[in-house]
Scaffold this motif. Structure first.
Motif, PDB file in Angstrom:
ATOM      1  N   ALA A 131       1.289  11.750   6.812  1.00  0.00           N
ATOM      2  CA  ALA A 131       1.892  10.425   6.577  1.00  0.00           C
ATOM      3  C   ALA A 131       2.585   9.975   7.857  1.00  0.00           C
ATOM      4  N   GLU A 132       2.526   8.668   8.152  1.00  0.00           N
ATOM      5  CA  GLU A 132       3.049   8.182   9.432  1.00  0.00           C
ATOM      6  C   GLU A 132       4.549   8.458   9.617  1.00  0.00           C
ATOM      7  N   GLY A 133       5.286   8.616   8.501  1.00  0.00           N
ATOM      8  CA  GLY A 133       6.744   8.777   8.624  1.00  0.00           C
ATOM      9  C   GLY A 133       7.222  10.224   8.673  1.00  0.00           C
ATOM     10  N   THR A 166       8.723  -1.407  17.884  1.00  0.00           N
ATOM     11  CA  THR A 166       8.723  -1.550  16.426  1.00  0.00           C
ATOM     12  C   THR A 166       8.585  -3.015  16.045  1.00  0.00           C
ATOM     13  N   ASN A 167       8.181  -3.273  14.796  1.00  0.00           N
ATOM     14  CA  ASN A 167       8.107  -4.665  14.345  1.00  0.00           C
ATOM     15  C   ASN A 167       9.462  -5.080  13.763  1.00  0.00           C
ATOM     16  N   ALA A 168       9.529  -6.297  13.197  1.00  0.00           N
ATOM     17  CA  ALA A 168      10.806  -6.858  12.745  1.00  0.00           C
ATOM     18  C   ALA A 168      11.505  -5.996  11.697  1.00  0.00           C
ATOM     19  N   ILE A 175       0.846  -1.199   0.000  1.00  0.00           N
ATOM     20  CA  ILE A 175       0.000   0.000   0.000  1.00  0.00           C
ATOM     21  C   ILE A 175       0.882   1.250   0.000  1.00  0.00           C
ATOM     22  N   ASP A 176       2.188   1.095   0.345  1.00  0.00           N
ATOM     23  CA  ASP A 176       3.086   2.259   0.436  1.00  0.00           C
ATOM     24  C   ASP A 176       3.494   2.788  -0.949  1.00  0.00           C
ATOM     25  N   ASN A 177       3.364   1.956  -1.960  1.00  0.00           N
ATOM     26  CA  ASN A 177       3.728   2.305  -3.342  1.00  0.00           C
ATOM     27  C   ASN A 177       5.192   2.712  -3.494  1.00  0.00           C
ATOM     28  N   GLY A 185      -4.569   3.482  10.401  1.00  0.00           N
ATOM     29  CA  GLY A 185      -3.955   2.193  10.706  1.00  0.00           C
ATOM     30  C   GLY A 185      -4.274   1.086   9.718  1.00  0.00           C
ATOM     31  N   HIS A 186      -4.471  -0.115  10.261  1.00  0.00           N
ATOM     32  CA  HIS A 186      -4.590  -1.307   9.412  1.00  0.00           C
ATOM     33  C   HIS A 186      -5.904  -1.405   8.655  1.00  0.00           C
ATOM     34  N   VAL A 187      -6.823  -0.506   8.936  1.00  0.00           N
ATOM     35  CA  VAL A 187      -8.059  -0.438   8.123  1.00  0.00           C
ATOM     36  C   VAL A 187      -7.669  -0.286   6.655  1.00  0.00           C
ATOM     37  N   GLN A 188      -6.556   0.430   6.427  1.00  0.00           N
ATOM     38  CA  GLN A 188      -6.100   0.689   5.050  1.00  0.00           C
ATOM     39  C   GLN A 188      -5.627  -0.576   4.329  1.00  0.00           C
ATOM     40  N   ARG A 189      -5.367  -1.634   5.101  1.00  0.00           N
ATOM     41  CA  ARG A 189      -4.877  -2.867   4.478  1.00  0.00           C
ATOM     42  C   ARG A 189      -5.944  -3.951   4.419  1.00  0.00           C
ATOM     43  N   GLY A 190      -7.145  -3.602   4.904  1.00  0.00           N
ATOM     44  CA  GLY A 190      -8.167  -4.643   4.990  1.00  0.00           C
ATOM     45  C   GLY A 190      -9.165  -4.601   3.846  1.00  0.00           C
TER      46      GLY A 190
HETATM   47  O1  F6P Z   1       4.441  -1.613   4.459  1.00  0.00           O
HETATM   48  C1  F6P Z   1       3.081  -1.604   4.668  1.00  0.00           C
HETATM   49  C2  F6P Z   1       2.745  -1.044   6.018  1.00  0.00           C
HETATM   50  O2  F6P Z   1       1.335  -1.054   6.152  1.00  0.00           O
HETATM   51  C3  F6P Z   1       3.311   0.338   6.326  1.00  0.00           C
HETATM   52  O3  F6P Z   1       2.547   1.349   5.725  1.00  0.00           O
HETATM   53  C4  F6P Z   1       3.261   0.335   7.835  1.00  0.00           C
HETATM   54  O4  F6P Z   1       4.235   1.212   8.350  1.00  0.00           O
HETATM   55  C5  F6P Z   1       3.593  -1.089   8.170  1.00  0.00           C
HETATM   56  O5  F6P Z   1       3.268  -1.868   7.036  1.00  0.00           O
HETATM   57  C6  F6P Z   1       2.872  -1.647   9.388  1.00  0.00           C
HETATM   58  O6  F6P Z   1       3.368  -2.921   9.641  1.00  0.00           O
HETATM   59  P1  F6P Z   1       2.699  -4.033  10.572  1.00  0.00           P
HETATM   60  O7  F6P Z   1       1.482  -4.549   9.883  1.00  0.00           O
HETATM   61  O8  F6P Z   1       3.735  -5.060  10.724  1.00  0.00           O
HETATM   62  O9  F6P Z   1       2.318  -3.339  11.830  1.00  0.00           O
END
Ligand code: F6P
Length: 374
Positions: A232-234, A261-263, A137-139, A295-300
């Motif tokens: 943007a989150e960054g 942070t994640n991995a 989704i980050d393109n 957040g993760h709504v954007q990935r669902g």
């Molecule tokens: O790379 C996709 C992304 O959704 C980023 O936009 C975000 O920073 C990250 O993954 C979140 O990661 P995770 O799902 O591991 O929390």
């Protein structure tokens, strides 16, 4: 000597999931089967390859998944060359290669973002034949015009901004909307423009909060009693960048150790930046401010029509590359066509928003503030 015909492929999905993964799995698998190639699914990304977790992907398994969100194979952020095995981090490259060979996989098809492109390249150097697709989704995958998943997330974030507009208008508020994107601003920039955000802050343009406050004041003076700030989150402010330059290295390390942070180093707690911006803007302007973190709504959810079409184009191109024995490439989008780009040109690179990108110029011409000028 004639090239050996591809008889069997393995598919895996790695990194953060996104809408379109199943559409792409379907595209790859159906095209491969069309050419008489056997398809094996690998569970949970590179970890499944190391742990020998395979599943057969026949015609039935990939039927009815075009519109399905997530990934039927599961995903993980594990890297073969640095994998947590019990309590130890180990280089499992050799095991990954051996397992693929044992399963008679002639080519490994990896669907993923920047991390996956790098991991896939390393496996190609270790002797596996690889084809990848650009997913995120980050393109921000280098070498392609667009990555799949981006369009769906763009629609979700734009819809959120539309909804925030109506409530911000009713209460005469400023609403800060935090949008994913890791270190790249594509999603916030695209959704900000499409949703008519009044301010767009992206990592590629360090922001100055006084400049944002001034923009909000000007809007008030013009009788506009609401503002939407797409963040943007960054993002980082000019001061934060300066302060980071001055900090001794060991202090930076300590700070990042304390962060959650994640991995891959992605922030797990994503609220603070937007909250901080909202709090400071309220202090500077006196305008009632609120925060929404998407957040993760954007990935669902289900992929957009554009993503379904893109995934089918990218996936079926893999079938053609398999027949041509064209390996160790990523299928990239270039204008109206899909093209194979060598993995070595992509691995380790990131596509950020260029300073003079057309979208930024467009935003400026519709009076969007990017937080960069006073
Ligand atoms: O790379 C996709 C992304 O959704 C980023 O936009 C975000 O920073 C990250 O993954 C979140 O990661 P995770 O799902 O591991 O929390």
């Amino acid at each position: 000597m004639a090239k050996k015909k591809t008889k069997c492929i393995g598919i895996l999905t790695a990194g953060g999931d996104c809408p379109g993964l199943n559409s792409a799995i379907r595209g790859v698998a159906k095209a491969a089967m069309h050419y008489g190639i056997k398809v094996i699914g690998i569970q949970d990304g590179f970890r499944g390859l190391v742990e020998n977790r395979f599943t057969s992907l026949d015609e039935r398994a990939v039927s009815g998944i075009l519109t399905l969100g997530g990934t039927i194979l599961g995903s993980s952020r594990d890297k073969p060359h640095k994998m947590l095995m019990g309590d130890n981090i180990m280089d499992m490259t050799g095991v990954a290669v051996a397992n693929a060979k044992e399963m008679q996989i002639d080519c490994l098809v990896c669907l993923g973002g920047n991390g996956t492109q790098k991991n896939a390249y390393k496996l190609s150097q270790a002797g596996l034949k690889i084809i990848t697709l650009p997913k995120t989704i980050d393109n921000d995958v280098w070498g392609t015009d667009v990555s799949f998943g981006f369009d769906t997330a763009l629609n979700i974030a734009t819809d959120a901004i539309d909804r925030l507009h109506t409530t911000a208008t009713s209460h005469h508020r400023a609403i800060v909307c935090e949008i994913m994107g890791h270190d790249a601003g594509w999603l916030a920039l695209g959704a900000g423009i499409a949703g008519g955000a009044d301010v767009i802050l992206i990592p590629e343009i360090p922001y100055n909060l006084n400049s944002v406050a001034e923009h909000l004041h000007n809007r008030r003076r013009q009788g506009k009693r609401f503002s939407i700030i797409a963040v943007a989150e960054g993002v980082r402010s000019v001061e934060e960048i300066e302060a980071a330059k001055e900090k001794p290295k060991n202090e930076k390390k300590k700070e990042s150790e304390n962060n959650l942070t994640n991995a891959d180093g992605y922030a797990l707690v994503q609220e603070p930046t937007a909250s901080r911006i909202a709090r400071k803007l309220q202090q500077l302007t006196g305008i009632d401010a609120r925060v929404t973190s998407l957040g993760h709504v954007q990935r669902g959810g289900s992929p957009s029509a554009t993503d379904r079409l893109l995934c089918t184009r990218l996936g079926t191109t893999v079938g053609e590359l398999l027949v041509a024995s064209n390996y160790n490439v990523m299928v990239a989008v270039k204008g109206d066509t899909c093209k194979a780009v060598p993995l070595e040109e992509i691995a380790g690179k990131k596509k950020l928003v260029p300073e003079n990108h057309h979208w930024i110029n467009c935003g400026k011409l519709v009076e969007t503030c990017f937080g960069d000028t006073l």
